[in-house]
Write an enzyme that holds these catalytic residues in place. Structure first.
Site, mmCIF file in Angstrom:
data_model
loop_
_atom_site.group_PDB
_atom_site.id
_atom_site.type_symbol
_atom_site.label_atom_id
_atom_site.label_comp_id
_atom_site.label_asym_id
_atom_site.label_seq_id
_atom_site.Cartn_x
_atom_site.Cartn_y
_atom_site.Cartn_z
ATOM 1 C CB ALA A 64 -0.887 -0.016 1.239
ATOM 2 N N GLY A 109 0.740 -5.063 0.693
ATOM 3 C CA GLY A 109 -0.429 -5.158 -0.179
ATOM 4 C C GLY A 109 -0.138 -5.842 -1.507
ATOM 5 C CD GLU A 112 -2.004 -7.588 2.651
ATOM 6 O OE1 GLU A 112 -1.701 -6.453 2.216
ATOM 7 O OE2 GLU A 112 -2.473 -7.768 3.782
ATOM 8 C CD GLU A 132 1.932 -5.450 5.714
ATOM 9 O OE1 GLU A 132 2.694 -6.351 6.118
ATOM 10 O OE2 GLU A 132 1.297 -5.526 4.654
#
Ligand code: CAA
Length: 258
Positions: A64, A109, A112, A132
């Site tokens: 992200a 992300g 993911e 993260e």
């Protein structure tokens, strides 16, 4: 017209390429919106039978967008994360195969996004991780849920708690990717895989995908019932008649997606 991704269709394959190479293809709200919109095109276009998701440049997706997240309060963060989940869940719900062609960094992300796809093929240059906790947060686009389902609880905790970045071979060993190939072979391998799947009965492929996805978290009895109903839906298809007739007539089946 997309700004942050490229979407094109060639010979039945939809190519979604995340295209922010200067930011390592980091996922901000706009990229997520555009991936979602491209997925809607995939879902609504009968000409698209399979999808390859990849990244432009040296990253698949490095997570992200940290610069964007840094500006967000908890409500804004929740909105972004909910949007990410919506995209990942949408990919899982579309009854067409999604192949992640992991060309480089697949972090946070990005890992993911790859996990939301049905099959992951990695370049030898790919790197995976859920970093993260280095940022004071936890995975937010499904990592705490999809990673243990793919690699087991212990390995998922190892990766999430250490934030360790692993190479493609290790990702393959733990079941995070299905195959590792030379960088030049990545897209051709994914295209060959897509073509193999596209040569099968499309309804069966779509129903197999959703039956696996929807049954995975059910208890065995409920999952068995789900399979009975899903099997029955393929049994009523014209493609079932064609597939079985073709076998008995010793010829190749011609499936019509009916
Ligand atoms: N968000 C925003 N920008 C990012 C980014 C990210 N996730 N990853 C890289 N970039 C940017 C860098 O800031 C840099 O920008 P500038 O050129 O403007 O400085 C540019 O991309 C190139 O990156 P680097 O100079 O760092 O390149 P490198 O080759 O030295 O390192 C890397 C590459 C290892 C991927 C490193 O960039 C990195 O560690 N990125 C962050 C990875 C990360 O922590 N991801 C998790 C994000 S949180 C998340 O994803 C939450 C969730 O589950 C939803």
């Amino acid at each position: 017209m997309y700004e942050t991704i490229k979407y094109e269709v060639k010979e039945g394959i939809g190519y979604i390429t995340i295209n922010r190479p200067k930011a390592m293809n980091a996922l901000n709200g706009e990229v997520l919106d555009e991936i979602y919109a491209a997925c809607a095109e995939v879902q609504n276009d009968d000409a698209v039978k399979a999808v390859i998701v990849t990244g432009e440049g040296k990253a698949f997706v490095a997570g992200a967008d940290i610069a964007q997240m840094n500006q967000l309060d908890s409500i804004g963060g929740r909105t972004l994360i909910a949007k990410g989940h919506k995209v990942m869940n949408y990919i899982e719900s579309i009854e067409k195969p999604f192949i992640a062609a992991v060309n480089g960094f697949a972090l946070g992300g990005g890992c993911e996004l790859a996990m939301a796809c049905d099959i992951r093929i990695a370049s030898e240059k790919a790197k995976f991780g859920q970093p993260e906790v280095n940022l004071g947060i936890i995975p937010g686009f499904g990592g705490t849920q999809r990673l243990p389902r793919l690699v087991g609880k212990g390995m998922a905790k190892y990766l999430i708690m250490t934030a360790e970045m692993i190479g493609a071979e290790e990702a393959n060993r733990i079941g995070l990717v299905e195959k590792v190939v030379a960088p030049d072979e990545l897209i051709p391998t994914c295209e060959k895989l897509a073509q193999t799947i596209m040569s099968k009965a499309p309804i069966a492929i779509g129903v197999a995908k959703t039956t696996i996805n929807n049954g995975y978290d059910l208890d065995m009895r409920a999952a068995s019932t789900l399979e009975v109903e899903a099997f029955t839906s393929t049994f009523g298809s014209k493609d079932k008649t064609e597939g079985m007739t073709a076998f008995l007539e010793k010829r190749e089946a011609k499936f019509e997606n009916k």
